[in-house]
Design an enzyme around this catalytic site. Structure first.
Site, short mmCIF file in Angstrom:
data_model
loop_
_atom_site.label_atom_id
_atom_site.label_comp_id
_atom_site.label_asym_id
_atom_site.label_seq_id
_atom_site.Cartn_x
_atom_site.Cartn_y
_atom_site.Cartn_z
N TYR A 115 -25.45 -14.11 36.09
CA TYR A 115 -24.80 -12.98 35.44
C TYR A 115 -25.76 -11.80 35.43
CZ TYR A 115 -27.41 -15.15 31.57
OH TYR A 115 -28.38 -15.74 30.80
N LYS B 69 -34.75 -23.11 20.02
CA LYS B 69 -34.89 -22.85 21.46
C LYS B 69 -36.37 -22.79 21.79
CE LYS B 69 -32.12 -20.00 23.48
NZ LYS B 69 -31.42 -18.75 23.89
N ARG C 31 -27.14 -9.02 32.93
CA ARG C 31 -27.27 -8.85 31.48
C ARG C 31 -27.75 -7.44 31.13
NH1 ARG C 31 -29.70 -13.16 27.34
NH2 ARG C 31 -27.48 -13.74 27.53
N LYS D 43 -21.67 -21.03 28.01
CA LYS D 43 -21.52 -20.81 29.44
C LYS D 43 -21.56 -22.13 30.21
CE LYS D 43 -23.73 -16.21 29.42
NZ LYS D 43 -24.29 -16.22 28.05
N ARG E 231 -32.55 -25.98 30.91
CA ARG E 231 -32.25 -25.11 32.05
C ARG E 231 -33.52 -24.51 32.60
NH1 ARG E 231 -29.60 -19.62 29.39
NH2 ARG E 231 -31.23 -19.20 27.86
N LYS F 194 -19.87 -14.60 19.46
CA LYS F 194 -19.62 -14.38 20.88
C LYS F 194 -18.20 -13.89 21.10
CE LYS F 194 -23.05 -17.78 22.31
NZ LYS F 194 -23.37 -18.98 23.11
N GLU G 175 -22.68 -11.23 23.25
CA GLU G 175 -23.36 -12.08 22.26
C GLU G 175 -24.06 -11.17 21.25
OE1 GLU G 175 -27.08 -14.32 23.17
OE2 GLU G 175 -25.79 -16.08 22.93
#
Length: 734
Positions: free
Chosen positions: A356, A292, A358, A455, A262, A198, A424
């Site tokens: 954001y 994930k 992206r 973040k 999230r 990152k 990223e």
């Protein structure tokens, strides 16, 4: 450097008259205050001039954006013509269109820099006004800046369209190879943190970084059924945590099994689907990998799921009734049950929203490399901790907060606007080794590496700083300027004639250089053939790419005459020379070098002759071949570099001598012994440094091809210093 000087240096000459008249406004502030105190009339006239400058800049940007859109539309129509009419689809026409798109891309990059520079100039001049006059124009001028917002000029849409057309030109109108790879945003995946890096990018460099990546990777568009719009790039996520911030603490400490949960959606609030995601670090069921997981909910189901009224079983039954595959149902059951259990046990609730825009870059046929750039990153409080109510009891997110960056209607205590873009990079091991352009980008002045940046951790550490005792390590990085001066030609620049330069070269030159490097790499498999090429140009390029020699290969008197001579494409076999079959004169031509080599039947050794350049070096890959040495002019910076090295050694000697003198003057007997040792070492180093300086200067003046590095000096210095310290320690300990 003062901003006025910086502005003059960074102005794009063809657009000079369209920039803000910064010096005029600054002069207006000074001269009026020199004559008299600042009055209401002065303020009114200054504001009018400032508004006029803002309107001039904004109208220019708007007109240029319209021009860019028109040129993109023209290129799109022309490419469609090429596709529909094969007779027009020649390599030359495709190359012309590709060059036209490159020109448009450079204009977009220049326009982004123009907008950013002028926006900074308005901020600077308003700040000077408030400082010199004592008034507060910054607050009063906000409505004008909002009606003509320079900080919201979006160039992502243009880059996306240019990327799509550039891809068509690359494949001559044919579609890319198909792939079964899907968007990683919507599929469960195991993430390897070792292959994820990152970076931060300053707003001044965002468009340039995107443009560089676009030249190598196309923009990845998730929904190709509709025409791309600016809102398609927006991403919003609501992170869950509790009042003790247990998830935050576990993530920051990188505990085993630490998780983040999230609720994520793309586009505006009216988006029907929401992705519920959980990232678990060092998960036991994934062999210690970070994993994930995600599943989909509709907007109406989210609040019911968070409150517990919609259980995992009910959710799975609804999926079965819709005819969803059993495998997907069971996968959803596993993920949903785990998230449901965490919400109940840890009393999780919406805490922080992250917004954001992206832009993703990836080839559909290659999942080994993906680059995400998130800009306009904003953190917003979503919690109802304490007595403050930000969400209604039946809401899981704040309904008044949309995607209208910069969210100026929110209280400043509830929002944090991140000053940089976040890059990223996700690569596989094979891709990381083969992508040279990516390595150059990540090592350049355009990006600033921030390992393990998160973040959520950054936003929570600022918005809830009164509740959180631990802060991420990168918070100190926020206090420095991450911009660095351009050290190389890497990036997008303009020539003196304003032609586009990529890494300091024209695009055609870059393509030719890449082709040449491919040829060199192939020839490297046969070193002898690569250096005995019949093409003089190829020989020259091979010479430029020769490896560094570990010893001097200059030929001196007394050596075998075979060491002198030109590089020749035909090998003279050793057995022919030994047999005395070379009884005639042989003329060799190579480039502009011509050498007559006389031989004798009774004498197999050739006589020594010189070409035009007069000097040759041995070829380390072929004992019987030589390489012509080109006479080059030694630049003054070479001598200065040698001098700087000498001065650096003397600086260390001075430091060591200072320590020695203090030990001699203010210490006991042991200290005086150590001081004497240090003085001796300092004297030896100074003499050695002078010797190396004179030796290198002699080699530079005579163009000696040899080693200029120092093998023994640093090693001997370390041994002497360590020995002196050991002696000092022994005497003091005794």
């Amino acid at each position: 450097m003062k901003f006025g000087e910086q502005l003059q240096q960074e102005i794009f000459p063809p657009w000079r008259l369209s920039y803000i008249s910064y010096d005029v406004l600054k002069h207006e502030l000074k001269t009026r205050q020199q004559d008299h105190a600042w009055t209401a009339d002065d303020e009114s006239e200054f504001v009018k001039k400032l508004e006029n400058e803002l309107e001039k800049v904004y109208d220019f940007v708007t007109a240029k954006l319209g021009e860019v859109e028109a040129r993109i539309s023209y290129c799109e129509r022309t490419i469609q013509t090429f596709i529909s009419n094969p007779t027009w689809s020649s390599d030359q026409n495709w190359s012309i269109m590709d060059d036209a798109l490159t020109e448009v891309l450079f204009d977009v990059n220049d326009l982004a820099k123009f907008t950013r520079l002028n926006y900074t100039a308005f901020q600077k001049i308003i700040k000077k006004h408030d400082k010199w006059t004592g008034l507060s124009l910054k607050q009063d001028f906000i409505p004008q800046l909002r009606t003509k917002p320079l900080d919201k000029q979006r160039f992502d849409v243009a880059i996306v369209f240019i990327s799509a057309l550039h891809d068509l030109c690359k494949y001559r109108g044919k579609p890319r190879p198909s792939s079964t790879f899907g968007d990683e945003e919507y599929n469960s995946s195991v993430s390897d943190e070792k292959n994820t890096s990152k970076y931060w990018v300053h707003p001044d460099n965002i468009t340039e970084v995107k443009s560089i990546i676009m030249l190598h990777l196309p923009v990845f568009i998730h929904n190709k059924e509709k025409r791309y719009e600016a809102s398609d790039s927006t991403v919003s996520s609501v992170y869950l945590d509790n009042e003790e911030f247990s998830l935050y603490t576990s993530l920051l400490q990188r505990d085993e099994g630490a998780e983040s949960i999230r609720l994520k959606w793309h586009g505006p609030l009216t988006t029907p689907d929401v992705s519920v995601e959980r990232t678990t670090h060092l998960a036991e069921w994934a062999d210690g990998n970070s994993i994930k997981e995600r599943f989909q909910l509709t907007t109406d189901q989210v609040q019911s799921f968070l409150s517990g009224s919609l259980s995992t079983d009910q959710l799975c039954n609804q999926m079965i009734s819709r005819g969803v595959d059993n495998k997907l149902v069971e996968e959803c059951r596993f993920i949903s049950s785990g998230i449901e259990e965490s919400i109940k046990e840890k009393h999780l609730q919406p805490t922080c929203r992250i917004f954001y825009n992206r832009t993703s870059f990836q080839t559909p046929e290659n999942a080994g490399l993906r680059v995400n750039i998130d800009n306009e990153l904003t953190f917003i409080r979503e919690d109802n901790f304490g007595d403050t109510v930000r969400r209604a009891p039946d809401e899981w997110r704040r309904s008044e907060v949309g995607i209208d960056f910069p969210f100026s209607y929110l209280d400043e205590s509830e929002v944090l606007r991140f000053p940089y873009a976040v890059v990223e990079v996700k690569t596989s091991a094979a891709t990381a080794e083969s992508t040279s352009w990516l390595r150059k980008l990540l090592d350049s002045h355009l990006v600033h590496e921030v390992p393990r940046f998160s973040k959520y951790l950054h936003g929570a550490s600022y918005l809830f700083r009164d509740r959180i005792p631990l802060l991420p390590w990168w918070m100190s990085e926020m206090e420095i300027d991450i911009r660095r001066p351009r050290a190389t030609n890497f990036g997008l620049t303009r020539s003196k004639s304003f032609k586009p330069l990529i890494d300091g070269q024209y695009k055609r030159a870059m393509e030719a250089e890449q082709l040449r490097m491919d040829v060199v790499n192939e020839a490297a498999q046969d070193p002898l053939h690569s250096f005995l090429d019949t093409d003089p140009a190829a020989s020259s390029s091979n010479w430029e790419n020769r490896p560094h020699r570990m010893r001097s290969t200059l030929v001196t008197k007394g050596e075998d005459p075979l060491n002198y001579g030109p590089l020749h494409e035909r090998k003279i076999k050793k057995k022919d020379r030994e047999a005395g079959n070379l009884g005639e004169d042989i003329n060799f031509d190579h480039g502009d070098i011509r050498l007559d080599m006389a031989t004798d039947a009774n004498n197999t050794s050739e006589k020594k002759m010189f070409g035009k350049d007069g000097m040759f070096v041995k070829d380390p890959n072929n004992p019987n071949a030589v390489i012509p040495v080109k006479k080059v002019k030694v630049e003054p910076k070479v001598f200065f570099s040698n001098e700087r090295t000498f001065i650096a050694w003397l600086q260390f000697c001075a430091l060591l001598l200072t320590v020695a003198l203090n030990l001699l003057n203010f210490g006991d007997s042991v200290s005086r012994i150590a001081g004497g040792l240090f003085i001796g070492i300092a004297a030896i180093i100074a003499i050695y440094a002078l010797y190396q300086f004179e030796k290198r200067a002699w080699m530079i003046n005579r163009r000696v091809v040899g080693r200029y590095d120092d093998l023994w000096g640093p090693a001997v210095l370390c041994v002497l210093l360590v020995g002196a310290l050991i002696v000092n320690f022994y005497l003091r300990f005794r």
